[in-house]
Design a protein around this motif. Structure first.
Motif, mmCIF file in Angstrom:
data_model
loop_
_atom_site.group_PDB
_atom_site.id
_atom_site.type_symbol
_atom_site.label_atom_id
_atom_site.label_comp_id
_atom_site.label_asym_id
_atom_site.label_seq_id
_atom_site.Cartn_x
_atom_site.Cartn_y
_atom_site.Cartn_z
ATOM 1 N N CYS A 1 0.843 -1.206 0.000
ATOM 2 C CA CYS A 1 0.000 0.000 0.000
ATOM 3 C C CYS A 1 0.867 1.241 0.000
ATOM 4 O O CYS A 1 0.625 2.192 -0.736
ATOM 5 N N GLU A 2 1.886 1.222 0.871
ATOM 6 C CA GLU A 2 2.765 2.374 0.988
ATOM 7 C C GLU A 2 3.454 2.689 -0.333
ATOM 8 O O GLU A 2 3.552 3.850 -0.738
ATOM 9 N N SER A 3 3.933 1.648 -1.005
ATOM 10 C CA SER A 3 4.654 1.913 -2.253
ATOM 11 C C SER A 3 3.686 2.393 -3.326
ATOM 12 O O SER A 3 4.054 3.194 -4.185
ATOM 13 N N MET A 4 2.417 1.953 -3.261
ATOM 14 C CA MET A 4 1.430 2.438 -4.239
ATOM 15 C C MET A 4 1.033 3.880 -3.954
ATOM 16 O O MET A 4 0.713 4.641 -4.851
ATOM 17 N N ILE A 5 1.043 4.242 -2.660
ATOM 18 C CA ILE A 5 0.680 5.615 -2.297
ATOM 19 C C ILE A 5 1.851 6.543 -2.549
ATOM 20 O O ILE A 5 1.690 7.711 -2.889
ATOM 21 N N GLY A 6 3.051 6.004 -2.381
ATOM 22 C CA GLY A 6 4.245 6.792 -2.658
ATOM 23 C C GLY A 6 4.718 7.629 -1.487
ATOM 24 O O GLY A 6 5.546 8.514 -1.638
ATOM 25 N N GLU A 7 4.154 7.368 -0.305
ATOM 26 C CA GLU A 7 4.676 8.064 0.864
ATOM 27 C C GLU A 7 4.472 7.204 2.103
ATOM 28 O O GLU A 7 3.683 6.260 2.096
ATOM 29 N N GLU A 8 5.211 7.581 3.158
ATOM 30 C CA GLU A 8 5.149 6.809 4.390
ATOM 31 C C GLU A 8 3.786 6.966 5.038
ATOM 32 O O GLU A 8 3.287 8.064 5.190
ATOM 33 N N ILE A 9 3.153 5.861 5.387
ATOM 34 C CA ILE A 9 1.848 5.957 6.049
ATOM 35 C C ILE A 9 1.923 5.580 7.525
ATOM 36 O O ILE A 9 0.976 5.793 8.270
ATOM 37 N N LEU A 10 3.072 5.022 7.938
ATOM 38 C CA LEU A 10 3.180 4.583 9.322
ATOM 39 C C LEU A 10 3.862 5.601 10.227
ATOM 40 O O LEU A 10 4.181 5.300 11.384
#
Lengths: 204, 201
Positions: free
Chosen positions: B164-173
């Motif tokens: 998910c993070e790589s698809m969003i392109g930014e850190e989500i955690l």
């Protein structure tokens, strides 16, 4: 001694009905708590992830309808005869979930043009694709979704097929005789028939 | 003799990585088949429901990544010790899957401007709702998502949210140190570390 079960959901079949079918089939008593729309905001805060259904087992609350159904299926001999059959139940339930997901995305679409496109695709491709695959599997498996006896997967199908008939009309299943036969088989099981006869009548 | 398990997916981590992790963790040999996008049309009709991943074993086929993972987890002892523990794991995995499903429209959005708007809403309504609860669960479970020990739920988290993070392109955690640590812990397991070094993608 049997555990004390309380199933909490809205006054609807929705995501809880297959669980109610498991209880009915197993002849297990449970509290069938139905939350009204007015009470929901307050109840929502107390639920583990703000969603229903939730099953309380001896006071311990757990969410997720299929996790709960799988657990109960294992307690009451409805999860297939071995781990591969249990896997097959999961596979079919999740695959049906994929189809429901496409339906949900169609319902949630705000843009009217996109919504029409999604509807057309559903009717022309997606629904026939899945239903004909399920139809083939059922006819090649003596009318059971998994193995050679009733599993919780049959209940998930039956409940979904009832909803399908509500949305598309009773004749919609005529072109899928094995699916239609499965629904009839499940609804004719005496304990299921008794439950369906006395359950609250709801729109969905 | 070829391995008795064959896992087929695209040449991606995606939905299959959790299963590859489980095989690696359990030391179970598996054929890691990766289909090129351009070859997919000829393979699609051979799968049960036209989707991947699929698992083949003893001449039988099964699809659905979570169903496969649950089955493999039992084999490698990352499931529950009884049905109730399995239920607790399933409940958290399905909850994490709910998050992923809710993210899907945003992840699939092609229009960059729209995607940004939907992402901001997701940060507030989806991550903002679920992550604090998951963070608290990890606190309660001594650094794991559930049952106070390593389970396949931690593998689900580590793999799917990385995707998910790589698809969003930014850190989500960011702001969720417990959740970050779950991922690091999983990726730091010797067998997983080794897999990460040798995996094609």
């Amino acid at each position: 001694m049997s555990p004390h079960y309380k199933l909490i959901y809205f006054n609807a079949r929705g995501r809880a009905e297959h669980i109610r079918f498991i209880f009915a089939y197993a002849g297990v008593e449970y509290e069938d708590e139905r939350i009204s729309r007015e009470k929901w905001p307050e109840v929502k805060k107390r639920m583990p992830f703000g969603m229903l259904p939730v099953l309380e087992i001896d006071g311990k609350a757990v969410a997720q309808s299929n996790a709960v159904a799988r657990y109960l299926a294992r307690q009451y001999g409805l999860a297939g005869r071995n781990e591969w059959e249990a896997l097959q139940c999961d596979v079919l339930v999740d695959t049906l979930g994929d189809l429901k997901q496409v339906l949900a995305q169609f319902r949630m679409e705000q843009d009217p043009i996109k919504k029409e496109e999604k509807k057309a695709r559903l009717m022309r491709e997606t629904i026939p694709f899945y239903l004909s695959k399920f139809e083939k599997m059922l006819s090649e498996n003596n009318g059971f979704s998994v193995g050679s006896d009733i599993t919780w997967c049959d209940f998930v199908f039956a409940v979904s097929l009832e909803n399908f008939e509500h949305i598309f009309g009773k004749a919609a299943l005529d072109q899928y005789p094995a699916l239609k036969a499965l629904k009839i088989k499940v609804y004719n099981i005496p304990s299921i028939s008794a439950w369906v006869g006395k359950r609250p009548t709801t729109e969905s | 003799m070829p391995p008795s398990y064959k896992l087929t997916y695209f040449d991606l981590q995606g939905l299959a990585e959790m299963c590859r992790y489980l095989f690696s963790y359990g030391g179970i040999e598996f054929e890691d088949v990766r289909i090129k996008r351009e070859d997919w049309p000829q393979h699609k009709d051979k799968t049960p429901f036209g989707v991947l991943p699929i698992l083949e074993h003893n001449g039988k086929v099964a699809g659905q990544s979570i169903a496969i993972a649950r089955y493999l987890a039992k084999k490698v002892k990352l499931g529950g010790n009884n049905d109730w523990e399995d239920l607790e794991i399933d409940a958290i995995v399905d909850t994490m899957n709910d998050i992923k499903l809710k993210l899907t429209p945003m992840l699939m959005e092609q229009d960059a401007a729209k995607k940004k708007v939907v992402l901001e809403a997701a940060k507030k309504d989806i991550f903002g709702f679920y992550f604090p609860r998951l963070e608290a669960m990890v606190e309660k479970n001594k650094g794991y998502l559930v049952l106070g020990r390593l389970t396949w739920a931690d593998f689900y988290f580590a793999t799917i949210f990385t995707v998910c993070e790589s698809m969003i392109g930014e850190e989500i955690l960011a702001g969720y140190p417990n959740l970050k640590e779950v991922r690091e812990k999983v990726n730091g397991l010797p067998a997983i570390k080794k897999w990460i070094e040798i995996r094609p993608n």
